[in-house]
Structure formats: structure tokens, C-alpha cells
Design an enzyme around this catalytic site. Structure first.
Site, PDB file in Angstrom:
ATOM      1  N   GLY A 289     -67.971  83.921  11.377  1.00  0.00           N
ATOM      2  CA  GLY A 289     -66.574  83.989  11.087  1.00  0.00           C
ATOM      3  C   GLY A 289     -66.057  85.159  10.909  1.00  0.00           C
ATOM      4  O   GLY A 289     -66.734  86.298  10.862  1.00  0.00           O
TER       5      GLY A 289
ATOM      6  N   GLY B 125     -62.443  86.780   9.019  1.00  0.00           N
ATOM      7  CA  GLY B 125     -61.359  86.612   8.069  1.00  0.00           C
ATOM      8  C   GLY B 125     -60.564  88.117   7.878  1.00  0.00           C
ATOM      9  O   GLY B 125     -60.919  88.934   8.309  1.00  0.00           O
ATOM     10  N   GLY B 126     -59.406  87.800   7.196  1.00  0.00           N
ATOM     11  CA  GLY B 126     -58.617  88.796   6.772  1.00  0.00           C
ATOM     12  C   GLY B 126     -59.566  89.928   6.006  1.00  0.00           C
ATOM     13  O   GLY B 126     -59.193  91.139   5.923  1.00  0.00           O
ATOM     14  N   PHE B 127     -60.352  89.539   5.223  1.00  0.00           N
ATOM     15  CA  PHE B 127     -61.205  90.396   4.368  1.00  0.00           C
ATOM     16  C   PHE B 127     -62.610  90.920   4.996  1.00  0.00           C
ATOM     17  O   PHE B 127     -63.305  91.660   4.226  1.00  0.00           O
ATOM     18  CB  PHE B 127     -61.617  89.556   3.146  1.00  0.00           C
ATOM     19  CG  PHE B 127     -60.365  89.382   2.327  1.00  0.00           C
ATOM     20  CD1 PHE B 127     -59.720  90.612   1.772  1.00  0.00           C
ATOM     21  CD2 PHE B 127     -59.887  88.158   2.034  1.00  0.00           C
ATOM     22  CE1 PHE B 127     -58.643  90.186   0.805  1.00  0.00           C
ATOM     23  CE2 PHE B 127     -58.764  87.892   1.162  1.00  0.00           C
ATOM     24  CZ  PHE B 127     -57.862  89.024   0.719  1.00  0.00           C
ATOM     25  N   GLY B 128     -62.789  90.586   6.166  1.00  0.00           N
ATOM     26  CA  GLY B 128     -63.898  90.914   6.684  1.00  0.00           C
ATOM     27  C   GLY B 128     -64.843  89.913   7.777  1.00  0.00           C
ATOM     28  O   GLY B 128     -64.325  89.000   7.878  1.00  0.00           O
TER      29      GLY B 128
ATOM     30  N   VAL C 259     -67.982  87.505   8.657  1.00  0.00           N
ATOM     31  CA  VAL C 259     -69.048  86.909   7.753  1.00  0.00           C
ATOM     32  C   VAL C 259     -70.283  86.461   8.814  1.00  0.00           C
ATOM     33  O   VAL C 259     -70.091  86.025   9.998  1.00  0.00           O
ATOM     34  CB  VAL C 259     -68.666  85.326   7.472  1.00  0.00           C
ATOM     35  CG1 VAL C 259     -69.577  84.655   6.637  1.00  0.00           C
ATOM     36  CG2 VAL C 259     -67.245  85.624   6.746  1.00  0.00           C
TER      37      VAL C 259
ATOM     38  N   LYS D  84     -70.992  88.178   3.667  1.00  0.00           N
ATOM     39  CA  LYS D  84     -69.743  88.532   3.977  1.00  0.00           C
ATOM     40  C   LYS D  84     -69.424  90.050   3.963  1.00  0.00           C
ATOM     41  O   LYS D  84     -69.734  90.654   2.929  1.00  0.00           O
ATOM     42  CB  LYS D  84     -68.549  88.043   3.168  1.00  0.00           C
ATOM     43  CG  LYS D  84     -66.939  88.471   3.342  1.00  0.00           C
ATOM     44  CD  LYS D  84     -66.171  87.464   2.813  1.00  0.00           C
ATOM     45  CE  LYS D  84     -64.926  87.181   3.812  1.00  0.00           C
ATOM     46  NZ  LYS D  84     -64.213  86.034   3.662  1.00  0.00           N
TER      47      LYS D  84
ATOM     48  N   ASP E   4     -54.827  82.979  -0.505  1.00  0.00           N
ATOM     49  CA  ASP E   4     -55.182  82.714   0.871  1.00  0.00           C
ATOM     50  C   ASP E   4     -55.718  81.247   1.164  1.00  0.00           C
ATOM     51  O   ASP E   4     -56.710  81.287   1.966  1.00  0.00           O
ATOM     52  CB  ASP E   4     -55.856  83.722   1.647  1.00  0.00           C
ATOM     53  CG  ASP E   4     -55.937  83.603   3.018  1.00  0.00           C
ATOM     54  OD1 ASP E   4     -54.928  82.909   3.894  1.00  0.00           O
ATOM     55  OD2 ASP E   4     -56.544  84.157   3.762  1.00  0.00           O
TER      56      ASP E   4
END
Ligand SMILES: *[C@@H]1O[C@H](CO)[C@@H](O)[C@H](O)[C@H]1NC(C)=O
Ligand SMILES: *[C@@H]1O[C@H](CO)[C@@H](O)[C@H](O)[C@H]1NC(C)=O
Ligand SMILES: *[C@@H]1O[C@H](CO)[C@@H](O)[C@H](O)[C@H]1NC(C)=O
Ligand SMILES: *[C@@H]1O[C@H](CO)[C@@H](O)[C@H](O)[C@H]1NC(C)=O
Ligand SMILES: *[C@@H]1O[C@H](CO)[C@@H](O)[C@H](O)[C@H]1NC(C)=O
Ligand SMILES: *[C@@H]1O[C@H](CO)[C@@H](O)[C@H](O)[C@H]1NC(C)=O
Ligand SMILES: *[C@@H]1O[C@H](CO)[C@@H](O)[C@H](O)[C@H]1NC(C)=O
Ligand SMILES: *[C@@H]1O[C@H](CO)[C@@H](O)[C@H](O)[C@H]1NC(C)=O
Ligand SMILES: *[C@@H]1O[C@H](CO)[C@@H](O)[C@H](O)[C@H]1NC(C)=O
Ligand SMILES: *[C@@H]1O[C@H](CO)[C@@H](O)[C@H](O)[C@H]1NC(C)=O
Length: 835
Positions: free
Chosen positions: A527, A529-532, A534, A547, A644
Site C-alpha cells: 500500500g 498513502g499520504g504518509f509513506g 507500506v 510503514k 484521515d
């Protein structure tokens, strides 16, 4: 440019589009001939015919080179041993033959110069030919119509080792990939130098000159990662040796944004790591093997070693040895090596030498524990040394790797320190050293006494420790002890005053993570996402999600670490559990429990799988999310606003219980106010409360808004950001509100699960959803009331007012400004616009 010109160009493009196949592949029926090229999608690499500079006579080769580097830098050659004479009368061509093979043939008579030479089984039965595509990694691949890769240039290396490539050795077949140098810069044919794994053990890599070793890597120690830094620090190279029990391979990857970097085996016999320096327009050498004389294979002779811990590395004799010929040695000729000062006796003991690249010529003894390995060597009088390492990943069935030596110890090296890659402890048998099994009699009394004393001391210490421990355990509510990830590299305690003092939180070293994710390989990614990004990996026998946070946190390491530890203390059955973390340099990684059923959106919005979520499951999911959020808002020791919450951030465990992920991220990224204006809008449009999306104001009520959206999604199975309109309505909220107004709220329920649906529960959820998405944050319920209503079905629920969606028609400009800060989500911004 005026409109007519634009139209003209568009028409031109449209006219030409259908005629030209994508130019990253070999078009069927359109062979490649000199002057034509194939450019990878992304533009990094080009395939075509070339003549090496100053090659005489001008020979033609088929090869791959960097598109953007002015100095022709070839990374792969097909016909390196069979050059084509460059004369116009016989134009060579590369084409896909009906045998599903790539064929490079001579112009006259179709004489085959080179071919992929695959024995195909299905060519006659399948009318479809495979596809030959040049990937942006630099690999030219032959892909069958069903998508399997039949052949790839990465598996047939020449002299260059590119990121993502593997230099492999197979345990069963003993097949090995071998890099072979060019003969000289104008001649790609096979030179005398090669680089590959050791054909005997497969556990180390060699650079050979013909059949003579020139350089040897340190043997595999379970995992091995070395990092190289370019002077300006942004050109990190992560190199690792991966052993999966079937094959062992060397591979590497680059940090994001690194310059073009390659390993190449030069015609002069150096294995070099080079990086393209744009400003100087040269290949800068970041690393080179062998590096100096002392680094050459066997340079210091038998029982000598190269001491790399000295400023100027020099040859020395191992402990208990002296130069064979003092004269030779002192005049700088070391090849005769060293000899024992005293002859060995069978009962002699072992001296532990730390930080050693162990010598060549070992015997790999399988299936030995640490103690058995030492015993194996101790009981065999011809064994002169042994070395064992714990394997962090036991892919081969062994949990340790045991080496013993019987002959001369050759090519030993002392590393800079014990943490250097490939450094381990060598146990060397030395004359006169007592073996634990054969203690000399006159010392017995002394030894027995000292043993007795230490046993007493040990008993006292362990008693005290035991008392302290059990006391501590009772006091500690959040005991993560059980979760400590095995015996990995775990550093505990960050110094006085840190929040970890009473809290065992595992810090995992970066090299372990690089090892278990195979250098953050794409196939491990689950995956983004906005934060990095996975990744899924096995860490100490359990599946975990790792993550890797993007690097734009503006917090210092210490604050960040404190936040991570605070977050790790949050435990609730509806929150994903943080198991550990890694903070090294720029790298920030969090390790979570892995959720086998992925995220809610993967099931809810998939027509094939949504029926796995029947109504009772969906109702349980809504209640679980509400409880998790309530815990974050009120019940935990600190108030956490998620910011979020969305279907993608709700994970499902094996029993479809929801667990909220990514909580505390905003906090870790340095915005820890309770209610605040923020310039940095994190979150996902569609789920974001209007006051947050438009003015950057967030509070627990903005999470409540997201929860409302999520509830409506779970009931309806419709995505808030779905691009198509739902009936005549612009989005899910408008649609739900209208059904509610017309007392047809049951129509909102996902048609696929309506059979299992309990109407009262569904209506309750719709009503709560609409209450939560109201425009005025003060009108939205607290999560505590939401949980109460969901559990008890309160009769006196407020009636929702018209949701936020309709309210703002004049704030588009502000929204657009917001969207530039968050450009990745700007496509879904229309969801919030009024009509
Ligand atoms: C082959 O030779 C011709 C002329 O002899 C020259 O123009 C062309 O560039 C050469 N091709 C390559 C790939 O060097
Ligand atoms: C193709 O493979 C066969 C058998 O493996 C071998 O004899 C032949 O030389 C190969 N041809 C080429 C062009 O590599
Ligand atoms: C492949 O093409 C050759 C001629 O180029 C032809 O003789 C042969 O029969 C073809 N084979 C198949 C399996 O179609
Ligand atoms: C795909 O096709 C190749 C031959 O083209 C065959 O060997 C392979 O088994 C096929 N794989 C699948 C999954 O169908
Ligand atoms: C490689 O070996 C050849 C002879 O076998 C020798 O002449 C040459 O100097 C060697 N080169 C290097 C770099 O070791
Ligand atoms: C560091 O190197 C990278 C890659 O070569 C380059 O893009 C970047 O501009 C360099 N940074 C500085 C500060 O020189
Ligand atoms: C290129 O080399 C110069 C001189 O060594 C150095 O100052 C510069 O940082 C290098 N640029 C990159 C992108 O590495
Ligand atoms: C490993 O050794 C143990 C005893 O030390 C033995 O029972 C076991 O069968 C061995 N396993 C293998 C795979 O050789
Ligand atoms: C002792 O070690 C040598 C070399 O590894 C080996 O050949 C020999 O069989 C061993 N002897 C015994 C009794 O294990
Ligand atoms: C291997 O692990 C054991 C405990 O599992 C430990 O006692 C031993 O010191 C470790 N050995 C090495 C060489 O790291």
C-alpha cells in the site's frame, strides 16, 4: 498558440496514433534495424545497434544504454561474442520469430547471429506471439501473452549490475549468474575478469582473473546490508545478499532521487560502483573492489591478515603466528604468510577474534547449533578454526551458520569495527591455550573456587533482577514485553527522562528491515498513502506491515521518537497495534501487526468481494470504528485526532473486526494542537469536514464528519469519491440526504446485502451518518453519543439538518488554494463544490 493550430496538432496526433505502436517495444512485423531504437517508457534506457567508440573495424552490436547520458554507456550487449560488420549491404535485424524467440539475424540469408534460444512448447498451438518490451529499469523482457516473463536481459547480465538486478546462485542446480568484463573499451567480447558467487559454497562472491581469485566478499552472515554514501548524502545505495533457501543473490536499490548509479566490472579488473555526475559529466566512482593491495585476495599470505582498522591498512600475522620469512615480510612481500610460533596439540583451546572477515576455504557444516559448531571443531584435531553466526532469517532450516577450517587460513581481514557489514568472530585454535575440556590439574582448585564465587554472585544478581522484574510487570499495564520481536537487533532505553524508561519498545535496526523487505522491493509493497509506503514482510516469524514514512516530517528525531512511543502505548481492540519502529538517519519506519483481510475499501468497493460483508458484519464494523475513534478522542491518555479517517485506513483482521490504522500520524508529523489552524492540510477530500478542508481548522468534530461519511459508505457500498454520479445526485451525501428527506432511507442500503439487513439498524446508521456530516461542527454528535446510540438504539436521536455539502458555493477559490497544497487529491475536490 491559437485554437486552429491546437486543433491541427490534435488531428495530426490522432492521425498518427493508431499507426505507431508504443515505442518501448518491438512491434510485431516491424523488425529493428540499425538507426532505429526502442526507448523505455520513462525514457531512462534505449535499445538499439551501436558501435563502441574506437572499435576497429567498426563492428555493430545490439545493446542497451542510458538514454540521457551523453557519453555512450552500454549496460547490456546481446551479441558480444558475435559482432556484425557495419556495412550497408547486409543490414542486421532484430525480430520476434514465430518460435517465440528474439532473433538477431544477418541481412544476407538470415544467418542467426544471436537468439534468446528458448525451447518453446506452445508456439504452434498459440497463435499469439510474446511481446518484447524494454522496461525503464533497463531490462529487455520477453513476455508471453498471459503475462509471464519468458526471458529477460536482467537474467543474462554482461558487465553491468543495475538496481533491481540480481546476481543469483541456485542451490539445487548450482546455476550462477556471472558478470564478465569487456575485453577493452572498444570490444565487448568476454574479457578475463568475472564476478559471481563462489561455485563451492555459494555463500560468498568472487572477482576472478581467469580462474584466479582477485577479490572475495565477506561470506553471508544471515543478512548483509552495506550502505554507500555519495559525498552529498542523497545517493544512498542499499545492497543486500538475500538467501531464500532456494537461491542466494546479491541485489541493491537506490534511495529516491538518487542519480543514475551502476556497478560495473571494468576491463581493468575492478568491480566499481559508479554514479553519474551531471555537472561534471563523468561517472564518479563511489566504491571500488579491490580497494588497495591489502584488499587483494590472499595478499597477506596464509595465516596473515589485512588490518583494515589501521589508517593505512597493512598485513599482520594472526595471534600465535609469526612471519614465515622475516626478511621477505619486512621488505613488504607478504605472500609467504605466517607460521605458528608453537606447534598445535590436540587439546588446545580457541581464541575469539572479533570483527573479522573470515578466511576462505571453510567447510559449511549444516544443521549445527552454536554449541555443536564449537564442539564439532574442538573434537576434531585437524580443525584449526570455526565461526558461527545466528541467522535472523532461517530460510534454509538452519538457525545458525557453522563454518570450520582444516587447511591454511587465507584472505582474512580485520574490519574497521564489529558493526561493519560481513564482520564476525573467528575462533582460532592457539597452542598453549587451555581447552575448557582439558583443564590442567594444578589450576583446578583455583578455577573451582572462582567458579563457585561467580555462581554465588550470579545467583544474587538473578534473584534481585527477578524480584524487580516481577514487581515491574505488575505495575505495567501496557506491557509490550511479549511483543519484543525475538532476538533481533533491539536497542532499548534512550537515556534518562525519556518516556521509554518503563516501557520495552522494540527498535529494529534499518539493515534488518532492508533485509526482510528485500530492499523495499515493489513486490513487498502492499500500500501507499499520504504518509509513506507500506510493505509486508516476515519479521522473526510473524507477518508484519512496515510503514516507511516519507521524509517530510519537520520534527527532530527525539521528539518523533517520543511521539512514536506515546502512540505505541495506545492499545485498543479497534486500533492497529504498533509493534516497533526504526529511526536511523533520515529513515523513519513503523512496524505494525499485519491484517490479513486488508483494508475496508478493498472489500467494500469491490463488486466481487463486497458480499463478504453482510449486514451484521457491516454493523459490527461501524460500531468497532466508532469505539476505536472514541478511544482516540476521549479514553486514551492523550487526545488524538485522526485527521484521515477513511475506508482505506480501516483494516480488517481475520474475523473482520475493524482496526483503525494511521492514527497519530498527524501528531507524529508535528501538529499536536488540539484544535488549530494549520497550513498543512492532511487528509482526503471527500472525507474532510468543510471547515477543515477550506479553512484548515480541525478538531475532534472533523473526525466525526469523516466517520459520518464512512458510515454512509459502509451502509451503501458506494465510494464517496466515486466519479460517476449516483442517480441524479452529485455525490453520496446528497443522495443519502435526499432519500432521508423522502423517507426512503432504506433504499440507500447496498442492494447486494439487503437480504441480510435489519431495517432498524440500517436506519439508525443512516441517521447517525447524516448527523455526523452536518455543516456546523457543534451540531455533530460526540463519538461518545454515537457509540451510545449504536449500542442502545436511543429513541431520542436528533433529526439531522441539511448536510455541509449544500452550504458553501462561494468558497471554491479557497478550496483551489487548498488543493495545491494537496495536489494528489485535487481530482476529487469537486465532491465538495456546491451546485
Ligand atoms: C555504420 O557505418 C556507417 C557508414 O559506414 C555509419 O554512417 C554508421 O554510423 C555506422 N553505424 C553505427 C551504428 O556506427
Ligand atoms: C541454443 O541452445 C542449444 C542447446 O541448448 C545450443 O546447442 C545452441 O548452441 C544454442 N544456440 C545459440 C545461438 O545460442
Ligand atoms: C515459422 O516460420 C517459418 C518461415 O519463416 C516457417 O517455415 C515455419 O513453418 C513457421 N513455423 C511455425 C510453427 O509457424
Ligand atoms: C503462460 O504461457 C506460457 C507459455 O507462453 C506457459 O509456459 C505458462 O505456463 C503460462 N502461464 C500461465 C499462468 O498460464
Ligand atoms: C590477470 O591475469 C593475467 C595473467 O593471468 C596477468 O597478466 C594480469 O596482470 C592479471 N591482472 C590483474 C589485474 O590481476
Ligand atoms: C545531491 O546529489 C543528487 C543526485 O546526484 C542531486 O540531485 C542533488 O542536487 C545533490 N544535492 C546537492 C545539495 O548537491
Ligand atoms: C559532481 O562532482 C563535483 C566535484 O567533485 C561535486 O562538487 C558535485 O557535488 C558532484 N555532483 C553530484 C550531483 O554528485
Ligand atoms: C539435525 O540434527 C539433529 C540432531 O542434532 C537431527 O535429529 C536432525 O534429524 C538433523 N536434521 C537434518 C535435516 O539433518
Ligand atoms: C576432521 O576434519 C577434517 C576436515 O574437515 C575431516 O576431513 C575429517 O573427516 C574430520 N574428522 C572427524 C573424525 O570428524
Ligand atoms: C546467538 O544467539 C544466542 C541466543 O539465541 C546468543 O546466546 C549468542 O551469543 C548469539 N551468538 C552470536 C554469535 O551472535
Amino acid at each position: 498558440m491559437d485554437w486552429s493550430a491546437l486543433t491541427y496538432i490534435t488531428i495530426l496526433i490522432l492521425l498518427f496514433l493508431p499507426m505507431s505502436a508504443p515505442d518501448d517495444r518491438l512491434a510485431p512485423g516491424k523488425p529493428l534495424s540499425p538507426g532505429m531504437t526502442i526507448v523505455s517508457d520513462g525514457g531512462a534506457f534505449t535499445l538499439g545497434f551501436f558501435s563502441p567508440a574506437n572499435s576497429t573495424p567498426a563492428n555493430l552490436y545490439l545493446g542497451i544504454w542510458y538514454s540521457a547520458i551523453p557519453e555512450l554507456t552500454v549496460v547490456w550487449v546481446a551479441n558480444r561474442e558475435t559482432p556484425i560488420r557495419n556495412d550497408t549491404s547486409s543490414q542486421p535485424t532484430l525480430y520476434l520469430a514465430n518460435t517465440s524467440n528474439l532473433v538477431l539475424a544477418d541481412g544476407d540469408g538470415g544467418h542467426i547471429i544471436w537468439t534468446t534460444n528458448l525451447t518453446t512448447t506452445t508456439s504452434s498451438s498459440s497463435p499469439l506471439l510474446p511481446m518484447a518490451v524494454l522496461l525503464n529499469t533497463g531490462s529487455f523482457i520477453l513476455r508471453s501473452p498471459n503475462g509471464t516473463t519468458l526471458w529477460q536481459s536482467f537474467e543474462h547480465p554482461t558487465d553491468t549490475f543495475l538496481p533491481g538486478m540480481r546476481i543469483r546462485a541456485n542451490y539445487k542446480t548450482h546455476a550462477r549468474d556471472i558478470l564478465v568484463s569487456w575485453k577493452h573499451p572498444g570490444d565487448p567480447s568476454l574479457g578475463s575478469f568475472s564476478y559471481s558467487s563462489d561455485p563451492g559454497s555459494l555463500l560468498q562472491f568472487f572477482l576472478w582473473n581467469g580462474s584466479r581469485p582477485v577479490y572475495r566478499s565477506a561470506p553471508w552472515t544471515g543478512y548483509q546490508v552495506s550502505s554507500q554514501y555519495q559525498a552529498n548524502n542523497s545517493n544512498l545505495v542499499y545492497q543486500s545478499i538475500i538467501n531464500n533457501g532456494e537461491e542466494i543473490y546479491l541485489t541493491y536499490s537506490l534511495a529516491d532521487g538518487a542519480a543514475q548509479t551502476r556497478y560495473v566490472l571494468t576491463y581493468s579488473g575492478k568491480f566499481q560502483l559508479q554514479s553519474w555526475n551531471k555537472s561534471l559529466s563523468v561517472w564518479a566512482v563511489l566504491g571500488e573492489w579491490p580497494n588497495w593491495e591489502c584488499d587483494r585476495y590472499g595478499y597477506c599470505g596464509p595465516y596473515g591478515y589485512c588490518d583494515n582498522s589501521e589508517v593505512v591498512p597493512t598485513c599482520k600475522c594472526l595471534q600465535g603466528f609469526q612471519p614465515t620469512s622475516m626478511g621477505e615480510w619486512s621488505s613488504g612481500r607478504f605472500s609467504e604468510g605466517c607460521q605458528r610460533k608453537k606447534a598445535l596439540h590436540c587439546g588446545d583451546g580457541f581464541l575469539a577474534l572479533p570483527a573479522i572477515k573470515v578466511p576462505d576455504g571453510f567447510v559449511h557444516v549444516l544443521n549445527r547449533s552454536m554449541e555443536e559448531c564449537a564442539a564439532e571443531c574442538a573434537r576434531n584435531c585437524s580443525c584449526v578454526a570455526y565461526a558461527q553466526v545466528n541467522l535472523s532469517t532461517s530460510t534454509t532450516g538452519d538457525s545458525t551458520r557453522c563454518f570450520v577450517w582444516a587447511g591454511d587460513l587465507i584472505d582474512t581481514e580485520k574490519k574497521i569495527d564489529g558493526n561493519a557489514a560481513g564482520s564476525e568472530t573467528l575462533h582460532l585454535r592457539i597452542a598453549g591455550l587451555a581447552d575448557s575440556g582439558r583443564i590442567q590439574e594444578r589450576n583446578i582448585l583455583k578455577i573451582v573456587l572462582s567458579i563457585l564465587a561467580s555462581v554465588l554472585v550470579l545467583m544474587c544478581i538473578s534473584l534481585v533482577t527477578w524480584i524487580c522484574r516481577s514487581k515491574g510487570k505488575r505495575q505495567r499495564r501496557d506491557n509490550l514485553n511479549r511483543l519484543v520481536l525475538g532476538d533481533l537487533d533491539i536497542h532499548e532505553g534512550f537515556g534518562a527522562g525519556s518516556p521509554t524508561e518503563s516501557f520495552d519498545f522494540p527498535m529494529v535496526s534499518f539493515k534488518i528491515i532492508v533485509g526482510v523487505t528485500n530492499n523495499f522491493q515493489k513486490s513487498y509493497m502492499i500500500g501507499q498513502g499520504g504518509f509513506g509506503k507500506v510493505y509486508k514482510a516476515m519479521l522473526d516469524g510473524r507477518e508484519v506491515a512496515i510503514k516507511r514514512l516519507s521524509k517530510d516530517s519537520n520534527q527532530g528525531i527525539a521528539e518523533f521518537r517520543n511521539e512514536v512511543v506515546l502512540i505505541a502505548k495506545l492499545q485498543h481492540r479497534n486500533l492497529v497495534r504498533l509493534l516497533g519502529c526504526c529511526l536511523e538517519g533520515d529513515e523513519k519506519l513503523l512496524i505494525f501487526e499485519y491484517m490479513p483481510n486488508k483494508s475496508l475499501d478493498a472489500l467494500l468497493f469491490s463488486s466481487a468481494r463486497k458480499t463478504m460483508l453482510d449486514w451484521p458484519t457491516r454493523f459490527r464494523i461501524i460500531k468497532g470504528i466508532a469505539k476505536g475513534l472514541l478511544y482516540l478522542h476521549q479514553d486514551s491518555r492523550m487526545k488524538i485526532i485522526h485527521r484521515d479517517l477513511k475506508a482505506g485506513n480501516v483494516l480488517l483482521d481475520e474475523e473482520m473486526r475493524p482496526k483503525i490504522a494511521d492514527f497519530g500520524m498527524a501528531r507524529m508529523f508535528g501538529d499536536s494542537q488540539q484544535k488549530a489552524d494549520t497550513k498543512r492540510v492532511v487528509g482526503t477530500y471527500g472525507y474532510m469536514a468543510p471547515e477543515y478542508a477550506m479553512r484548515g481548522i480541525f478538531s475532534a468534530k472533523s473526525d466525526v464528519y469523516s466517520f459520518g461519511v464512512l458510515t454512509l459508505e459502509v451502509v451503501s457500498g458506494v465510494k464517496i469519491s466515486s466519479t460517476g454520479h449516483i442517480k441524479e445526485f452529485d455525490n453520496l451525501i446528497a443522495y443519502a440526504w435526499n432519500l432521508w428527506k423522502e423517507r426512503k432511507a432504506m433504499d440507500l442500503v447496498d442492494a447486494d446485502i439487503v437480504k441480510s439487513c435489519i431495517p432498524d439498524e440500517a436506519l439508525l446508521c443512516v441517521q447517525i451518518g447524516l448527523l455526523c456530516v452536518q455543516d456546523n461542527p457543534n451540531d455533530r454528535p460526540l463519538m461518545s453519543s454515537v457509540v451510545f446510540i449504536l449500542e442502545n438504539g436511543s429513541a431520542a436521536i436528533p433529526i439531522p439538518s441539511q448536510p455541509a455539502y449544500f452550504a458553501h458555493t462561494d468558497e471554491q477559490t479557497e478550496l483551489v488554494r487548498g488543493s495545491t497544497e494537496n495536489s494528489k487529491n485535487s481530482l476529487t475536490i469537486t465532491v465538495l463544490q456546491g451546485r
